[in-house]
Design an enzyme around this catalytic site. Structure first.
Site, PDB file in Angstrom:
ATOM      1  N   GLU A 275     101.654  15.361 -12.550  1.00  0.00           N
ATOM      2  CA  GLU A 275     100.659  14.929 -13.531  1.00  0.00           C
ATOM      3  C   GLU A 275     100.467  13.417 -13.502  1.00  0.00           C
ATOM      4  O   GLU A 275     100.748  12.716 -14.476  1.00  0.00           O
ATOM      5  CB  GLU A 275     101.099  15.394 -14.929  1.00  0.00           C
ATOM      6  CG  GLU A 275     101.148  16.913 -15.051  1.00  0.00           C
ATOM      7  CD  GLU A 275     101.976  17.393 -16.224  1.00  0.00           C
ATOM      8  OE1 GLU A 275     102.588  16.539 -16.902  1.00  0.00           O
ATOM      9  OE2 GLU A 275     102.034  18.608 -16.458  1.00  0.00           O
ATOM     10  N   PRO A 276      99.970  12.875 -12.385  1.00  0.00           N
ATOM     11  CA  PRO A 276      99.721  11.433 -12.326  1.00  0.00           C
ATOM     12  C   PRO A 276      98.492  11.048 -13.131  1.00  0.00           C
ATOM     13  O   PRO A 276      97.503  11.782 -13.175  1.00  0.00           O
ATOM     14  CB  PRO A 276      99.504  11.174 -10.832  1.00  0.00           C
ATOM     15  CG  PRO A 276      98.939  12.465 -10.326  1.00  0.00           C
ATOM     16  CD  PRO A 276      99.592  13.553 -11.131  1.00  0.00           C
ATOM     17  N   ARG A 314      97.131  -3.283 -24.133  1.00  0.00           N
ATOM     18  CA  ARG A 314      98.403  -3.242 -23.417  1.00  0.00           C
ATOM     19  C   ARG A 314      99.202  -4.555 -23.492  1.00  0.00           C
ATOM     20  O   ARG A 314     100.415  -4.522 -23.710  1.00  0.00           O
ATOM     21  CB  ARG A 314      98.193  -2.837 -21.960  1.00  0.00           C
ATOM     22  CG  ARG A 314      97.671  -1.409 -21.795  1.00  0.00           C
ATOM     23  CD  ARG A 314      97.664  -0.969 -20.325  1.00  0.00           C
ATOM     24  NE  ARG A 314      99.025  -0.795 -19.837  1.00  0.00           N
ATOM     25  CZ  ARG A 314      99.657  -1.659 -19.070  1.00  0.00           C
ATOM     26  NH1 ARG A 314      99.053  -2.771 -18.671  1.00  0.00           N
ATOM     27  NH2 ARG A 314     100.893  -1.427 -18.695  1.00  0.00           N
ATOM     28  N   CYS A 346      91.473 -12.136 -34.984  1.00  0.00           N
ATOM     29  CA  CYS A 346      92.236 -13.072 -35.825  1.00  0.00           C
ATOM     30  C   CYS A 346      93.702 -12.669 -35.928  1.00  0.00           C
ATOM     31  O   CYS A 346      94.218 -12.378 -37.016  1.00  0.00           O
ATOM     32  CB  CYS A 346      91.590 -13.168 -37.209  1.00  0.00           C
ATOM     33  SG  CYS A 346      89.963 -13.937 -37.160  1.00  0.00           S
TER      34      CYS A 346
END
Length: 421
Positions: A275-276, A314, A346
């Protein structure tokens, strides 16, 4: 390898100028390469050549319908982790017998939808889920094909937030209890065992943790067969990492991973599922953004761009690295300037890179964040009422917008004000 290369001094996505896309759709935007997506899927498929196998794309990495349609056209299966992802998979043309349903919190409604619409297997994560799925299957008068996700207590040596195979993680059933759990499943008329599932984490850069986990799965397969269970399928999860930084060291290649799978599991006669997600989509996408200001601060310069943490979370969430390159190629030997690359949200956490050496840049210049095709758009939000940014798919010398940028009016119109206000 990807298909984002400089040509005549500017960055191209396959045969399309990134600058031309920016002129057409505005910034920021995500751009994906069909050729790269296809190549990366094909590498995995070829890595398991000669073994009965199915490459199930992990759509949580990038679930745009255009990307899913491409995967389906290549013969992929798909791994889903929610009812919404199941609906996306069906809408994109995946047959039910190519959809694997993972995830620790499957609801009755999600189970009903998958059992009614077609499913390859459920990867069970707990005993309460096992009993719930049995009850739902009996209500519908069907039998649910299942594997049990076993937790092998293997350290994947990856970021703590994406490690899933250690005993303290929420995923799976301790492998030491697997025979007991499989014996219980055998008593449940709504369930049919088809195999074993294991997944130890994401962004692995070493094959050894995989090897350790797969050896435990091989031993368990033999033990379960001796107990009378039919184990015809091994779901090995995904997790193979990608090179976010252009260094001399790189994660293992799919062909090396495939060779290791053959070594550890090839004698069992099982169909292999993998399951890449990240390795298929990650380097197949870039995030393109424009410099809004160059701000000279106390002892450092800030490159303020129009992308923000809501567009690519990320770095803020995982302290993740993305290579950042100018869309117009710097001249050879150009002096590098250290910048803190930040967005307009902000929060101090809205920082993509600190003291990153880049060619001198100015207001209006375009830069691209590489390796942004996975866990970019799918994790985006409208924080600060910033619209979700466009996604663009390139094929050869053409491109198409595969998700449009909503207007402020469209965003606001989703709110409902009660008539008593």
């Amino acid at each position: 390898m990807d298909h984002f290369l400089y040509r005549d001094g500017e960055l191209y996505a396959e045969d399309v100028s990134v600058r031309d896309i920016a002129r057409s759709v505005g910034t920021p935007f995500y751009c994906y390469s069909t050729a790269t997506l296809t190549r990366h899927f094909t590498l995995f498929d070829q890595a398991l050549d000669g073994m009965d196998h199915l490459v199930c794309y992990a759509m949580k990495a990038n679930s745009n319908q255009a990307v899913l349609r491409l995967m389906a056209s290549l013969g992929a299966g798909v791994d889903v982790v929610s009812g919404g992802e199941y609906a996306r998979a069906r809408a994109a043309g995946f047959d039910g017998d190519k959809i694997v349903f993972s995830g620790v919190g499957k609801t009755r409604e999600e189970m009903r939808a998958a059992l009614s619409g077609g499913i390859r297997q459920f990867n069970l994560e707990s005993e309460p889920e096992m009993h719930r799925l049995n009850a739902v299957a009996l209500e519908l008068g069907v039998v649910a094909p299942v594997t049990v996700r076993v937790n092998p207590d293997v350290d994947a040596k990856t970021h703590e937030k994406i490690a899933t195979g250690k005993s303290e993680n929420k995923f799976g059933i301790p492998i030491a209890r697997a025979r007991e759990v499989y014996a219980e499943i055998a008593k449940l008329p709504g369930l049919r065992v088809v195999g074993i599932d294991v997944h130890i984490g994401s962004q692995l850069t070493d094959l050894e943790p995989f090897r350790q986990a797969y050896r435990k799965v091989a031993d368990l397969t033999r033990a379960l067969r001796s107990d009378g269970h039919e184990i015809i399928r091994l779901d090995l999860g995904g997790g193979l990492g990608i090179p976010y930084e252009r260094t001399n060291t790189a994660p293992p290649l799919p062909v090396e991973y495939g060779a290791m799978v053959r070594e550890e599991l090839g004698d069992l006669g099982c169909e292999i599922e993998i399951e890449p997600g990240r390795l298929i989509a990650g380097n197949a996408g870039i995030l393109v953004t424009e410099v809004v200001y160059v701000k000279h601060g106390e002892g450092r310069d800030f490159l303020i761009v129009d992308a923000a943490m809501n567009d690519l979370v990320r770095p803020a969430m995982y302290s993740a690295h993305h290579d950042i390159v100018p869309v117009i190629e710097a001249t050879a030997g150009a002096e590098q300037t250290p910048y803190d690359v930040v967005g307009p949200v902000c929060e101090t956490g809205d920082t993509f890179a600190k003291q990153r050496n880049l060619p001198a840049l100015a207001e209006g210049d375009l830069v691209a964040f590489r390796s942004a095709g996975a866990y970019g758009a799918v994790m985006a939000s409208e924080y600060n009422t910033r619209p979700l940014i466009p996604e663009v798919l390139v094929r050869d010398d053409q491109f198409a917008v595969i998700r449009e940028r909503p207007s402020y009016e469209q965003i606001i119109a989703r709110d409902i004000v009660p008539d008593w206000l």
